[in-house]
Design a protein around this motif. Structure first.
Motif, PDB file in Angstrom:
ATOM      1  N   ILE A  94       3.139  -0.598  -0.542  1.00  0.00           N
ATOM      2  CA  ILE A  94       2.799  -1.505   0.555  1.00  0.00           C
ATOM      3  C   ILE A  94       3.949  -1.739   1.534  1.00  0.00           C
ATOM      4  CG2 ILE A  94       3.201  -3.612  -0.818  1.00  0.00           C
ATOM      5  CD1 ILE A  94       0.420  -3.137   1.826  1.00  0.00           C
ATOM      6  N   ASN A 107       4.298   1.461   3.589  1.00  0.00           N
ATOM      7  CA  ASN A 107       3.171   1.647   4.502  1.00  0.00           C
ATOM      8  C   ASN A 107       3.221   0.661   5.670  1.00  0.00           C
ATOM      9  OD1 ASN A 107       2.109   3.791   3.117  1.00  0.00           O
ATOM     10  ND2 ASN A 107       0.699   2.553   1.879  1.00  0.00           N
ATOM     11  N   LYS A 108       3.572  -0.598   5.368  1.00  0.00           N
ATOM     12  CA  LYS A 108       3.660  -1.587   6.447  1.00  0.00           C
ATOM     13  C   LYS A 108       4.731  -1.180   7.456  1.00  0.00           C
ATOM     14  CE  LYS A 108       3.575  -6.079   5.242  1.00  0.00           C
ATOM     15  NZ  LYS A 108       3.677  -7.267   4.322  1.00  0.00           N
ATOM     16  N   GLN A 148       4.061  -0.185  11.335  1.00  0.00           N
ATOM     17  CA  GLN A 148       4.745  -0.893  12.430  1.00  0.00           C
ATOM     18  C   GLN A 148       5.422   0.093  13.373  1.00  0.00           C
ATOM     19  OE1 GLN A 148       7.394  -4.064  11.128  1.00  0.00           O
ATOM     20  NE2 GLN A 148       5.787  -4.893   9.832  1.00  0.00           N
ATOM     21  N   GLU A 170      -3.337  -4.902   4.683  1.00  0.00           N
ATOM     22  CA  GLU A 170      -2.238  -5.427   3.852  1.00  0.00           C
ATOM     23  C   GLU A 170      -2.790  -5.944   2.528  1.00  0.00           C
ATOM     24  OE1 GLU A 170       0.425  -7.904   6.048  1.00  0.00           O
ATOM     25  OE2 GLU A 170       0.536  -6.440   7.701  1.00  0.00           O
TER      26      GLU A 170
END
Lengths: 414, 414
Positions: free
Chosen positions: A151, A154-155, A159, A179
């Motif tokens: 996570i 990936n975030k 972004q 998310e």
């Protein structure tokens, strides 16, 4: 409104705008995202490190940690991948067919985007970039649902993608990450026909089966490969051994690797020992049927379960058969309709095999390992479809498109 | 073993044999079945009469009774339909693409049958013949699940089909009817991924939605049509009125009939009264928005529900809009992505409409009523797909096929 509904709705709202983007706009965005990934390498690595630490704390195996781990080289590979997608021909707008009707109507069948794609995948963070690039090039919005273990990575990546999209003045809703990585949200995605045009699961057999069994949204199934190499009576010895060994051992963890070798009894009599020797040299563990054990009594006996197993490692099932017909029947019974090969010099056997075996790809005198978007020359790969609708076999960009009939008239009525 | 599993298994077992039938074998079977239908007309009519009597006892409406009722003319039509299918080009074996790779592999993408098709449909017994003929021509086996109200007719027709298949020496398992028409069996079909390659529901919106929502077997969705005709500012008066009236009234019960007419405000100022007059002359009931009611105060006001309704009768919703953009937005909000038309002489409006509107078929200066396999020149129609995967719009024989990559090598390994 849940995060999923909110994001899916936003994605749906921009589909018409994405459908009319020019090739230049899409390519510019891909290149700007690629640049941005390189520029923000340190940020991505810092966030990735958080996933690695959490992964170690949660006892992930080293092979899973390795799949999760990013390096500046791996980020450069992801950026290069986007540049390759920019180089691909734009499928959107392509006129597939065009004809006139006796009443004067002019009909064109034109490629258009699918709309909103839901991508459900497991650990690898590079899928986040790959999937985003391919969906964007085909004019689609994508909702990414990655694994909770990735996570932070990936975030961070999404972004960075958003900053690239902003620079190219494309809506950031083109690529959205959930998310919330709960199972409940994934299940909600399965049924979100109102907003999602297709679901693409990428990962292990359990994930894929769960999506196939439970989704009402249409699925692009990228399934398991229980692939076979059949060595016919007339097969050239060196070729047959080289293909069988290659298909099993060159990269055993992938879906187009062979899991069972079928050998005609007459070929087996003369050459089986040589095949076995070369497999053993590559440390392959062999599970054999009775007829094979008769040739080599040191072989371990196969159970019924072996014929249906996708080992994905250096194990192979081996079966000596009486005829090409028996080989075909074995494949029809145990195969997963992925990739199947015959090694033979007999035109009748070859033609029977290629016509009767029902699979995404059937091979004559070549390794099953070629079932792959890059090997087929597509320049990209979304996955390898084992379903029969829409796309079958390696899927390139066109698999992420639909069509639309554009009909021009001069007042025609019925 | 249940009837469903038994029949599905038998169908699966013959798929490889059906896949390699020659065009001549399939056409001969179609013609023999057509002959058999004519020959056994009396038998079919006798059995059909039992359905009619039961239908009357069970209080079916006269329009349902009419859909159920067979006559010798209707049986002749069904037989003629089979002869037309025999005349169509055989899609199976067609090479769709063909290329060589730098390593010498020769790749062909070849059309193959889907395998086993599950057809779930409502009252009309002619679907039994239509579906059987089309599936057979495309080399598929079919499992028919018709309505209990037509069970005597369907059983008789399938017996006759079997006698035709026997005469042509094709397996009778090519066409099988489920005698168990319970809902439970239909639900079991939804999940029968092991044996069924695709489900095709034909019938009302409820049936289709039930299949789409509940099936794990891939579905060919033939959906509802909330179709629009948009009359732009620059539309030719006579053409616009003739198309709008035709799209609404020529056959209001079908999915490609128009349900809402959108009219640009400037066109409305000058011509709306004439359009209204011609609609009223055809006994069309009009539900209008406020701006339309300002032009004609006698109009009934539309509610929010009207915009989303597929009336399928002589009712139409009417909305006066400020711009082509507002028309497009209305269609995106309420449309079902079936068929959408713009009547206009302005190239910019037309291009915007055709590009932005997301539908299976978009029309310029023609009636939405042309979305039809026969009107498109396919010579047959399985239905009109409103989904985006596999097939979109009118589906001819190729929609009942899949593809297979046939790869020939000379010993290539990876």
């Amino acid at each position: 409104m849940s995060e999923l509904i909110q994001k899916a709705k936003e994605a749906k709202e921009i589909t018409a705008d994405l459908a009319v983007l020019t090739t230049e706009q899409k390519n510019e965005a891909l290149l700007l995202i690629a640049e941005q990934l390189i520029e923000e390498t340190d940020y991505i690595l810092t966030e990735n490190e958080k996933d690695i630490i959490a992964g170690r704390e949660n006892g992930l195996t080293e092979s899973l940690i390795d799949r999760l781990k990013l390096t500046s080289d791996r980020i450069k590979d992801m950026a290069d991948g986007l540049k390759q997608v920019a180089d691909l021909a734009d499928p959107i707008g392509e006129v597939l067919e065009e004809w006139d009707r006796p009443n004067g109507l002019q009909i064109k069948k034109v490629r258009v985007p699918l709309g909103v794609i839901g991508m459900i995948y497991e650990a690898r963070p590079n899928v986040t970039v790959d999937a985003s690039g391919l969906c964007l090039k085909a004019g689609n919005a994508v909702i990414l649902r990655g694994s909770s273990t990735a996570i932070f990575s990936n975030k961070a990546i999404v972004q960075v993608i958003h900053r690239g999209l902003e620079k190219s003045q494309l809506p950031i809703e083109t690529v959205q990450l959930l998310e919330d990585t709960s199972r409940e949200t994934a299940s909600e995605m399965f049924k979100l026909n109102e907003y999602l045009d297709v679901l693409i699961p990428r990962g292990g057999a359990n994930l894929i089966q769960s999506v196939v069994k439970n989704a009402s949204v249409p699925v692009l199934e990228t399934g398991v490969g229980n692939c076979h190499v059949y060595i016919d009576e007339t097969a050239d010895k060196e070729m047959a051994i080289s293909i069988a060994v290659n298909a099993k051992t060159q990269r055993p963890s992938v879906c187009n690797a062979a899991e069972t070798i079928l050998v005609h009894k007459d070929w087996a009599k003369v050459h089986l020992q040589d095949l076995l020797a070369q497999l053993k040299e590559k440390h392959v563990e062999i599970r054999a049927n009775e007829k094979a054990c008769e040739v080599d009594t040191s072989l371990m006996a196969a159970t019924e379960e072996d014929w249906g197993t996708e080992y994905l490692d250096l194990t192979v099932a081996l079966r000596v058969v009486d005829s090409v017909e028996e080989a075909i029947e074995h494949i029809q019974t145990y195969g997963t309709k992925h990739s199947e090969a015959i090694i033979s010099d007999d035109a009748d056997s070859v033609s029977k095999f290629l016509n009767y075996v029902d699979a995404a790809a059937v091979y004559h005198n070549a390794s099953t390992r070629f079932t792959d978007g890059f090997e087929f020359g597509f320049g990209a790969e979304i996955g390898i479809s084992t379903q029969k609708l829409h796309a079958r076999g390696p899927m390139g960009l066109p698999a992420l498109t639909s069509t639309k009939y554009v009909v021009r008239g001069t007042g025609q009525i019925k």
